[in-house]
Design a protein around this motif. Structure first.
Motif, short mmCIF file in Angstrom:
data_model
loop_
_atom_site.label_atom_id
_atom_site.label_comp_id
_atom_site.label_asym_id
_atom_site.label_seq_id
_atom_site.Cartn_x
_atom_site.Cartn_y
_atom_site.Cartn_z
N LYS A 163 -27.26 -35.43 -25.26
CA LYS A 163 -28.20 -34.40 -24.79
C LYS A 163 -27.48 -33.07 -24.63
CE LYS A 163 -31.48 -33.36 -21.07
NZ LYS A 163 -31.59 -32.03 -21.53
N ASP A 211 -28.41 -29.77 -26.62
CA ASP A 211 -28.80 -28.58 -25.84
C ASP A 211 -27.93 -27.39 -26.19
OD1 ASP A 211 -30.80 -30.01 -24.58
OD2 ASP A 211 -29.71 -30.26 -22.68
N GLU A 251 -29.12 -23.68 -27.91
CA GLU A 251 -28.87 -22.39 -27.26
C GLU A 251 -28.22 -21.37 -28.18
OE1 GLU A 251 -26.42 -23.56 -24.00
OE2 GLU A 251 -28.06 -24.55 -22.94
#
Length: 171
Positions: A27, A31, A35
């Motif tokens: 995760k 993530d 970004e």
């Protein structure tokens, strides 16, 4: 890198589909990728390579991070092989910049100043292959996948890597 370009999007889709089963580390990798706003191709390659050991259910770390004020021996001690990411030690900045990427073999930095993680990963693979160094037990499937899928060396592979190969070729 051409094969990594070909398969990185598929790998990331597969990681997302199984991200709940693959844990918090996956995760975090996904993530971090989401970004990014610059150098997307390099980040896509990095995400594909960083997620590969997790997807293949291997838990050994391929990379370590330290700051530029740390002693090198602190992070190379006990490391059979890996990638060392050296970050600048500047507390005034919200985000730290990467100062150096290096390859460690047998507790020794053997290559430094690599431009990015995908290049460092492929140089590490190339060194292992060229020097005929056995893949470490905890990353065996990861390097086997790189060898068989990305580089196209060898015909036989384990069931785990063959399963990944079949999934990639059908996507």
């Amino acid at each position: 890198m051409a094969a990594l370009n070909k398969y990185s999007n598929c790998l990331i889709k597969m990681y997302r589909a199984k991200s709940k089963d693959l844990g918090d580390e996956m995760k975090m990798i996904l993530d971090h990728f989401d970004e990014q706003t610059t150098d997307i191709v390099s980040h896509r390659y990095s995400t594909a390579l960083r997620g590969l050991p997790l997807y293949l259910r291997e838990r050994d770390a391929i990379s370590k991070t330290c700051v530029d004020t740390d002693l090198e021996e602190t992070y190379t001690r006990g490391v059979k092989l890996g990638i060392l990411k050296v970050m600048e030690d500047n507390l005034s900045q919200a985000t730290k910049r990467c100062q150096n990427l290096a390859i460690i073999l047998e507790e020794t930095v053997v290559v430094e100043d690599l431009p990015d993680f995908p290049t460092a990963f492929m140089v590490l693979f190339g060194l292992l292959y060229a020097l005929n160094i056995e893949y470490p037990k905890g990353l065996k499937y990861t390097f086997e996948a790189v060898q068989n899928i990305f580089v196209g060396l060898g015909e036989k592979c384990t069931n785990r890597v063959q399963s990944l190969k079949n999934k990639l070729f059908t996507l």
